[in-house]
Design a protein around this motif. Structure first.
Motif, PDB file in Angstrom:
ATOM      1  N   VAL A   1      -8.932 -23.358 -28.992  1.00 23.33           N
ATOM      2  CA  VAL A   1      -7.949 -23.124 -27.929  1.00 23.33           C
ATOM      3  C   VAL A   1      -8.052 -21.671 -27.485  1.00 23.33           C
ATOM      4  O   VAL A   1      -7.974 -20.759 -28.292  1.00 23.33           O
ATOM      5  N   VAL A   2      -8.250 -21.477 -26.182  1.00 24.34           N
ATOM      6  CA  VAL A   2      -8.264 -20.144 -25.586  1.00 24.34           C
ATOM      7  C   VAL A   2      -7.189 -20.138 -24.508  1.00 24.34           C
ATOM      8  O   VAL A   2      -7.309 -20.814 -23.487  1.00 24.34           O
ATOM      9  N   ASP A   3      -6.131 -19.395 -24.759  1.00 26.43           N
ATOM     10  CA  ASP A   3      -5.029 -19.313 -23.797  1.00 26.43           C
ATOM     11  C   ASP A   3      -5.420 -18.314 -22.708  1.00 26.43           C
ATOM     12  O   ASP A   3      -5.321 -17.108 -22.890  1.00 26.43           O
ATOM     13  N   HIS A   4      -5.879 -18.843 -21.579  1.00 22.53           N
ATOM     14  CA  HIS A   4      -6.372 -17.969 -20.506  1.00 22.53           C
ATOM     15  C   HIS A   4      -5.268 -17.176 -19.829  1.00 22.53           C
ATOM     16  O   HIS A   4      -5.527 -16.170 -19.206  1.00 22.53           O
ATOM     17  N   ALA A   5      -4.016 -17.606 -19.942  1.00 24.63           N
ATOM     18  CA  ALA A   5      -2.920 -16.892 -19.284  1.00 24.63           C
ATOM     19  C   ALA A   5      -2.759 -15.485 -19.860  1.00 24.63           C
ATOM     20  O   ALA A   5      -2.380 -14.556 -19.148  1.00 24.63           O
ATOM     21  N   THR A   6      -3.058 -15.314 -21.128  1.00 24.08           N
ATOM     22  CA  THR A   6      -2.918 -13.976 -21.727  1.00 24.08           C
ATOM     23  C   THR A   6      -4.004 -13.024 -21.248  1.00 24.08           C
ATOM     24  O   THR A   6      -3.871 -11.816 -21.404  1.00 24.08           O
ATOM     25  N   LEU A   7      -5.076 -13.549 -20.680  1.00 21.90           N
ATOM     26  CA  LEU A   7      -6.151 -12.694 -20.185  1.00 21.90           C
ATOM     27  C   LEU A   7      -5.829 -12.097 -18.816  1.00 21.90           C
ATOM     28  O   LEU A   7      -6.466 -11.142 -18.389  1.00 21.90           O
ATOM     29  N   ALA A   8      -4.869 -12.674 -18.112  1.00 20.98           N
ATOM     30  CA  ALA A   8      -4.495 -12.179 -16.788  1.00 20.98           C
ATOM     31  C   ALA A   8      -3.494 -11.034 -16.929  1.00 20.98           C
ATOM     32  O   ALA A   8      -2.595 -11.084 -17.759  1.00 20.98           O
ATOM     33  N   THR A   9      -3.663 -10.011 -16.136  1.00 21.84           N
ATOM     34  CA  THR A   9      -2.753  -8.883 -16.162  1.00 21.84           C
ATOM     35  C   THR A   9      -1.556  -9.184 -15.265  1.00 21.84           C
ATOM     36  O   THR A   9      -1.726  -9.574 -14.110  1.00 21.84           O
ATOM     37  N   ALA A  10      -0.370  -9.005 -15.816  1.00 21.48           N
ATOM     38  CA  ALA A  10       0.843  -9.246 -15.031  1.00 21.48           C
ATOM     39  C   ALA A  10       0.966  -8.196 -13.930  1.00 21.48           C
ATOM     40  O   ALA A  10       0.666  -7.024 -14.142  1.00 21.48           O
ATOM     41  N   ARG A  11       1.365  -8.626 -12.755  1.00 16.99           N
ATOM     42  CA  ARG A  11       1.568  -7.720 -11.633  1.00 16.99           C
ATOM     43  C   ARG A  11       3.035  -7.792 -11.227  1.00 16.99           C
ATOM     44  O   ARG A  11       3.503  -8.859 -10.811  1.00 16.99           O
ATOM     45  N   PRO A  12       3.776  -6.684 -11.344  1.00 13.09           N
ATOM     46  CA  PRO A  12       5.167  -6.697 -10.870  1.00 13.09           C
ATOM     47  C   PRO A  12       5.201  -7.029  -9.383  1.00 13.09           C
ATOM     48  O   PRO A  12       4.423  -6.491  -8.602  1.00 13.09           O
ATOM     49  N   ARG A  13       6.081  -7.930  -8.989  1.00 14.21           N
ATOM     50  CA  ARG A  13       6.107  -8.441  -7.616  1.00 14.21           C
ATOM     51  C   ARG A  13       6.335  -7.336  -6.580  1.00 14.21           C
ATOM     52  O   ARG A  13       5.662  -7.304  -5.563  1.00 14.21           O
ATOM     53  N   GLN A  14       7.299  -6.454  -6.812  1.00 13.36           N
ATOM     54  CA  GLN A  14       7.583  -5.428  -5.804  1.00 13.36           C
ATOM     55  C   GLN A  14       6.426  -4.460  -5.643  1.00 13.36           C
ATOM     56  O   GLN A  14       6.089  -4.051  -4.535  1.00 13.36           O
ATOM     57  N   GLU A  15       5.785  -4.106  -6.743  1.00 19.54           N
ATOM     58  CA  GLU A  15       4.627  -3.216  -6.675  1.00 19.54           C
ATOM     59  C   GLU A  15       3.473  -3.906  -5.937  1.00 19.54           C
ATOM     60  O   GLU A  15       2.798  -3.297  -5.103  1.00 19.54           O
ATOM     61  N   ALA A  16       3.284  -5.196  -6.224  1.00 24.36           N
ATOM     62  CA  ALA A  16       2.230  -5.961  -5.550  1.00 24.36           C
ATOM     63  C   ALA A  16       2.538  -6.103  -4.063  1.00 24.36           C
ATOM     64  O   ALA A  16       1.638  -6.020  -3.227  1.00 24.36           O
ATOM     65  N   ARG A  17       3.813  -6.285  -3.732  1.00 29.47           N
ATOM     66  CA  ARG A  17       4.198  -6.433  -2.315  1.00 29.47           C
ATOM     67  C   ARG A  17       3.922  -5.138  -1.544  1.00 29.47           C
ATOM     68  O   ARG A  17       3.455  -5.171  -0.411  1.00 29.47           O
ATOM     69  N   ARG A  18       4.190  -3.989  -2.176  1.00 30.34           N
ATOM     70  CA  ARG A  18       3.891  -2.705  -1.530  1.00 30.34           C
ATOM     71  C   ARG A  18       2.384  -2.552  -1.305  1.00 30.34           C
ATOM     72  O   ARG A  18       1.940  -2.091  -0.252  1.00 30.34           O
ATOM     73  N   ALA A  19       1.597  -2.956  -2.304  1.00 27.81           N
ATOM     74  CA  ALA A  19       0.140  -2.860  -2.168  1.00 27.81           C
ATOM     75  C   ALA A  19      -0.355  -3.767  -1.050  1.00 27.81           C
ATOM     76  O   ALA A  19      -1.233  -3.372  -0.265  1.00 27.81           O
ATOM     77  N   LEU A  20       0.208  -4.976  -0.940  1.00 27.28           N
ATOM     78  CA  LEU A  20      -0.200  -5.892   0.128  1.00 27.28           C
ATOM     79  C   LEU A  20       0.219  -5.359   1.495  1.00 27.28           C
ATOM     80  O   LEU A  20      -0.526  -5.463   2.470  1.00 27.28           O
ATOM     81  N   THR A  21       1.395  -4.763   1.578  1.00 24.93           N
ATOM     82  CA  THR A  21       1.852  -4.164   2.835  1.00 24.93           C
ATOM     83  C   THR A  21       0.877  -3.077   3.286  1.00 24.93           C
ATOM     84  O   THR A  21       0.547  -2.975   4.464  1.00 24.93           O
ATOM     85  N   THR A  22       0.376  -2.308   2.347  1.00 28.60           N
ATOM     86  CA  THR A  22      -0.605  -1.268   2.666  1.00 28.60           C
ATOM     87  C   THR A  22      -1.905  -1.893   3.163  1.00 28.60           C
ATOM     88  O   THR A  22      -2.487  -1.432   4.148  1.00 28.60           O
ATOM     89  N   LEU A  23      -2.360  -2.956   2.499  1.00 30.61           N
ATOM     90  CA  LEU A  23      -3.592  -3.632   2.928  1.00 30.61           C
ATOM     91  C   LEU A  23      -3.458  -4.238   4.323  1.00 30.61           C
ATOM     92  O   LEU A  23      -4.372  -4.159   5.135  1.00 30.61           O
ATOM     93  N   VAL A  24      -2.301  -4.862   4.580  1.00 34.51           N
ATOM     94  CA  VAL A  24      -2.072  -5.525   5.864  1.00 34.51           C
ATOM     95  C   VAL A  24      -1.880  -4.490   6.973  1.00 34.51           C
ATOM     96  O   VAL A  24      -2.262  -4.718   8.119  1.00 34.51           O
ATOM     97  N   GLY A  25      -1.256  -3.358   6.634  1.00 33.74           N
ATOM     98  CA  GLY A  25      -1.061  -2.304   7.620  1.00 33.74           C
ATOM     99  C   GLY A  25       0.191  -2.459   8.464  1.00 33.74           C
ATOM    100  O   GLY A  25       0.307  -1.842   9.511  1.00 33.74           O
ATOM    101  N   ARG A  26       1.103  -3.297   8.024  1.00 33.59           N
ATOM    102  CA  ARG A  26       2.377  -3.458   8.743  1.00 33.59           C
ATOM    103  C   ARG A  26       3.404  -4.021   7.775  1.00 33.59           C
ATOM    104  O   ARG A  26       3.045  -4.608   6.750  1.00 33.59           O
ATOM    105  N   PRO A  27       4.696  -3.890   8.087  1.00 26.44           N
ATOM    106  CA  PRO A  27       5.723  -4.438   7.189  1.00 26.44           C
ATOM    107  C   PRO A  27       5.619  -5.963   7.083  1.00 26.44           C
ATOM    108  O   PRO A  27       5.174  -6.639   8.015  1.00 26.44           O
ATOM    109  N   LEU A  28       6.027  -6.485   5.936  1.00 24.20           N
ATOM    110  CA  LEU A  28       6.044  -7.929   5.696  1.00 24.20           C
ATOM    111  C   LEU A  28       7.499  -8.361   5.512  1.00 24.20           C
ATOM    112  O   LEU A  28       7.987  -8.445   4.392  1.00 24.20           O
ATOM    113  N   PRO A  29       8.197  -8.632   6.638  1.00 25.73           N
ATOM    114  CA  PRO A  29       9.632  -8.896   6.551  1.00 25.73           C
ATOM    115  C   PRO A  29       9.987 -10.240   5.922  1.00 25.73           C
ATOM    116  O   PRO A  29      11.042 -10.391   5.331  1.00 25.73           O
TER     117      PRO A  29
END
Length: 166
Positions: free
Chosen positions: A46-74
């Protein structure tokens, strides 16, 4: 369907007998495999693949996506993730571009992410502000953050396997 099921079951049994090691992604899956194919009793890990993924805080990820998109995401963000070299992904991206923007509200952002999506001809909208905004990001360095920032991930169901958005 019954014939396909029997053929698939036969292939699974054949593979289970021939393999030296089988991998399950959870204890529940391992239990199911052991009950279906008793010969895997000593070959299953058994290899639990979920533990291999790094958790991303939603608000921090949303800010990063807003930067990539180049405009607010209302509002909500719908994400399509995949390379357009695969025919099923190209067909899904075309459907998303043709059908979705006019069918959902203007506060929604549709993000297409993956190799080739930055080269798509994106819809300009209907002019009266009633269509969703569509953004083609192309390949990104941190896909996990884009997934974490999205409200809904879209994946073509006709084909594909192992897609993290599924």
């Amino acid at each position: 369907n019954r014939s396909r099921y029997l053929i698939w079951l036969f292939l699974e049994r054949w593979a289970a007998h021939r393999c030296y090691l089988a991998i399950a992604i959870s204890e529940d899956e391992a239990l199911a495999w052991r009950s279906t194919h008793p010969c895997l009793r000593t070959k299953l890990a058994v290899v639990d693949h979920a533990t291999l993924a790094t958790a991303r805080p939603r608000q921090e990820a949303r800010r990063a996506l807003t930067t990539l998109v180049g405009r607010p995401l209302p509002g909500p963000v719908l994400l399509f993730l995949g390379t357009l070299r695969a025919k099923h992904n190209a067909a899904a991206a075309r459907w998303i571009l043709d059908e979705l923007p006019g069918a959902i509200g203007p506060d929604v952002t549709i993000v297409l992410c993956g190799p080739g999506t930055d080269e798509l001809a994106l819809p300009a909208g209907d002019g009266d502000g009633n269509s969703a905004t569509v953004v083609g990001l192309g390949a990104v360095d941190d896909v996990d953050s884009v997934v974490a920032a999205s409200d809904l991930c879209l994946a073509p169901l006709a084909a594909g396997a192992g897609v993290k958005t599924k």
